[in-house]
Write an enzyme that holds these catalytic residues in place. Sequence first.
Site, PDB file in Angstrom:
ATOM      1  N   ARG A   4      11.856   8.742 -10.552  1.00  0.00           N
ATOM      2  CA  ARG A   4      10.619   8.629  -9.770  1.00  0.00           C
ATOM      3  C   ARG A   4      10.446   7.189  -9.319  1.00  0.00           C
ATOM      4  O   ARG A   4      11.003   6.269  -9.914  1.00  0.00           O
ATOM      5  CB  ARG A   4       9.405   9.017 -10.620  1.00  0.00           C
ATOM      6  CG  ARG A   4       9.382  10.463 -11.051  1.00  0.00           C
ATOM      7  CD  ARG A   4       8.937  11.367  -9.892  1.00  0.00           C
ATOM      8  NE  ARG A   4       8.607  12.688 -10.365  1.00  0.00           N
ATOM      9  CZ  ARG A   4       9.460  13.690 -10.524  1.00  0.00           C
ATOM     10  NH1 ARG A   4      10.759  13.495 -10.265  1.00  0.00           N
ATOM     11  NH2 ARG A   4       9.063  14.875 -10.946  1.00  0.00           N
ATOM     12  N   GLU A  42       4.613 -20.195   3.391  1.00  0.00           N
ATOM     13  CA  GLU A  42       5.617 -20.910   4.190  1.00  0.00           C
ATOM     14  C   GLU A  42       5.266 -20.980   5.674  1.00  0.00           C
ATOM     15  O   GLU A  42       5.482 -22.008   6.322  1.00  0.00           O
ATOM     16  CB  GLU A  42       7.007 -20.253   4.010  1.00  0.00           C
ATOM     17  CG  GLU A  42       6.974 -18.747   4.059  1.00  0.00           C
ATOM     18  CD  GLU A  42       8.262 -18.097   4.554  1.00  0.00           C
ATOM     19  OE1 GLU A  42       8.384 -16.885   4.393  1.00  0.00           O
ATOM     20  OE2 GLU A  42       9.135 -18.780   5.096  1.00  0.00           O
ATOM     21  N   GLU A  64      11.158  -5.865  -2.978  1.00  0.00           N
ATOM     22  CA  GLU A  64      11.182  -5.253  -1.638  1.00  0.00           C
ATOM     23  C   GLU A  64      12.258  -5.886  -0.743  1.00  0.00           C
ATOM     24  O   GLU A  64      12.760  -5.258   0.179  1.00  0.00           O
ATOM     25  CB  GLU A  64       9.815  -5.404  -0.967  1.00  0.00           C
ATOM     26  CG  GLU A  64       9.423  -6.873  -0.777  1.00  0.00           C
ATOM     27  CD  GLU A  64       8.098  -7.098  -0.091  1.00  0.00           C
ATOM     28  OE1 GLU A  64       7.409  -6.136   0.265  1.00  0.00           O
ATOM     29  OE2 GLU A  64       7.744  -8.288   0.097  1.00  0.00           O
ATOM     30  N   GLN A 113      -0.820  -5.632  -5.815  1.00  0.00           N
ATOM     31  CA  GLN A 113      -0.399  -6.896  -6.435  1.00  0.00           C
ATOM     32  C   GLN A 113      -1.149  -8.096  -5.881  1.00  0.00           C
ATOM     33  O   GLN A 113      -1.110  -9.177  -6.449  1.00  0.00           O
ATOM     34  CB  GLN A 113       1.103  -7.120  -6.196  1.00  0.00           C
ATOM     35  CG  GLN A 113       1.966  -6.093  -6.861  1.00  0.00           C
ATOM     36  CD  GLN A 113       3.348  -6.012  -6.203  1.00  0.00           C
ATOM     37  OE1 GLN A 113       4.317  -6.555  -6.722  1.00  0.00           O
ATOM     38  NE2 GLN A 113       3.441  -5.333  -5.081  1.00  0.00           N
ATOM     39  N   ASP A 133       4.453 -14.567  -3.951  1.00  0.00           N
ATOM     40  CA  ASP A 133       5.921 -14.570  -4.030  1.00  0.00           C
ATOM     41  C   ASP A 133       6.478 -15.781  -4.781  1.00  0.00           C
ATOM     42  O   ASP A 133       7.641 -15.769  -5.198  1.00  0.00           O
ATOM     43  CB  ASP A 133       6.535 -14.544  -2.624  1.00  0.00           C
ATOM     44  CG  ASP A 133       6.278 -13.233  -1.885  1.00  0.00           C
ATOM     45  OD1 ASP A 133       5.649 -12.343  -2.476  1.00  0.00           O
ATOM     46  OD2 ASP A 133       6.704 -13.108  -0.722  1.00  0.00           O
ATOM     47  N   HIS A 179       0.143  -3.611  -2.047  1.00  0.00           N
ATOM     48  CA  HIS A 179      -0.935  -4.609  -1.976  1.00  0.00           C
ATOM     49  C   HIS A 179      -1.828  -4.639  -3.209  1.00  0.00           C
ATOM     50  O   HIS A 179      -2.663  -5.539  -3.329  1.00  0.00           O
ATOM     51  CB  HIS A 179      -1.760  -4.395  -0.703  1.00  0.00           C
ATOM     52  CG  HIS A 179      -0.957  -4.671   0.535  1.00  0.00           C
ATOM     53  ND1 HIS A 179      -0.106  -3.730   1.067  1.00  0.00           N
ATOM     54  CD2 HIS A 179      -0.831  -5.787   1.285  1.00  0.00           C
ATOM     55  CE1 HIS A 179       0.499  -4.259   2.130  1.00  0.00           C
ATOM     56  NE2 HIS A 179       0.080  -5.504   2.281  1.00  0.00           N
ATOM     57  N   GLY A 190      -0.681 -13.813   4.253  1.00  0.00           N
ATOM     58  CA  GLY A 190      -1.136 -12.783   3.312  1.00  0.00           C
ATOM     59  C   GLY A 190      -2.104 -13.393   2.307  1.00  0.00           C
ATOM     60  O   GLY A 190      -1.899 -14.518   1.858  1.00  0.00           O
TER      61      GLY A 190
HETATM   62  O1  F6P Z   1       4.435 -13.124   1.554  1.00  0.00           O
HETATM   63  C1  F6P Z   1       3.609 -12.452   0.710  1.00  0.00           C
HETATM   64  C2  F6P Z   1       3.757 -10.982   0.877  1.00  0.00           C
HETATM   65  O2  F6P Z   1       2.944 -10.417  -0.101  1.00  0.00           O
HETATM   66  C3  F6P Z   1       5.204 -10.459   0.819  1.00  0.00           C
HETATM   67  O3  F6P Z   1       5.659 -10.291  -0.479  1.00  0.00           O
HETATM   68  C4  F6P Z   1       5.084  -9.160   1.597  1.00  0.00           C
HETATM   69  O4  F6P Z   1       6.310  -8.787   2.163  1.00  0.00           O
HETATM   70  C5  F6P Z   1       4.092  -9.491   2.639  1.00  0.00           C
HETATM   71  O5  F6P Z   1       3.283 -10.524   2.137  1.00  0.00           O
HETATM   72  C6  F6P Z   1       3.230  -8.309   3.040  1.00  0.00           C
HETATM   73  O6  F6P Z   1       2.353  -8.700   4.021  1.00  0.00           O
HETATM   74  P1  F6P Z   1       1.257  -7.820   4.726  1.00  0.00           P
HETATM   75  O7  F6P Z   1      -0.045  -8.155   4.080  1.00  0.00           O
HETATM   76  O8  F6P Z   1       1.273  -8.261   6.148  1.00  0.00           O
HETATM   77  O9  F6P Z   1       1.587  -6.382   4.533  1.00  0.00           O
END
Ligand code: F6P
Length: 340
Positions: free
Chosen positions: A264, A96, A216, A272, A121, A270, A6
Amino acid sequence: MLTGGGDCPGLNAVIRAATRRLVDGGAEPVGVLRGWRGMVEGLFRPLDLAAVSGILPRGGTILHTSRTNPFSVEGGVEAVRRSFEQLDGLIAIGGEDTLGVAGRLHDEFGLPVIGVPKTIDNDIAGTDRTFGFDTAVSIATEAIDRLHTTAESHDRVMVVEVMGRHAGWLAVTSGIAGGADVVLIPEFPLTVERCAELIRARHSRGKDFSIVVVSEGWPLTHEAGAGEIATTNAELDAFGHARLGGVGQQLADALEQITGFETRVTTLGHLQRGGTPTAYDRVLATRYGLLAGELALTKRFGLMTALRGDDVVPAPLSDAAGKLRTVPRSYYALAEAFFG
Ligand code: F6P
């Protein structure tokens, strides 16, 4: 160099700094496009000072990224080894998964790899901090601030779902900064019933609105036990991860049902990961990039850049392998002090 997994704000700052150090040291940097996929398919582009000019404040990655895992592509590792024949070394900037591949290529095949840890993360072992996290915390905190005013106007409970696949750093840190009334993270799962109790306690002392931040990766947990982690797509990617998301809505529904308070949900998703990095992330990414370039010039492989205290230092890539840096109890307690 390549960027894998990501994206996150600060990747371009690393690319710029590593390129600068390599060019200054007389090397000819090359960008590998689309993460490990570029090593499998031989997707290269030259990098020079002109190519990295102006990218410091830009989010995303000029090298593009993917979640390709060469170990799960047929012939992938052989193709990566062939690509290495054209390179003196590889700087792999990633989380990771990307660093895990880098570590295996170094340990199992003796390939010349250097790692740079990234992720919003903040869960990579072996470093005190990953770049991208500070920016994501700022975005989530601003969102919580904005939700506060509308929550208060309507006497509502607002649930904010933030990213954080395995670790609650983002939820706890933005929750502390934004004054959340409850924070739910995978490491110390509170029950929905306890969360409802805390919200009711606020109402009974005259606070008719509440902000709940949830990672999440927190499984909807009732007194009767924890459910499955919510996913928007249960299909696993090349690293065995499902696409997470949706627990905010589950929690909001459960809270509304138990408390009767209008609830609500906002899922930041994304948002973030996008946009310009904060000054902190630009500086950390720059420090990582300069050190990674230096390690490549001096052919010190099997290492990653790491923040230890205030110092950016080389650390064994194996420090990041097979473990995660999760939120300690003492840090969660800072958020907990303001629950209810
Ligand atoms: O590992 C970083 C992260 O932003 C996680 O918090 C999230 O679950 C994942 O990537 C989302 O990834 P993608 O871009 O594949 O939707």
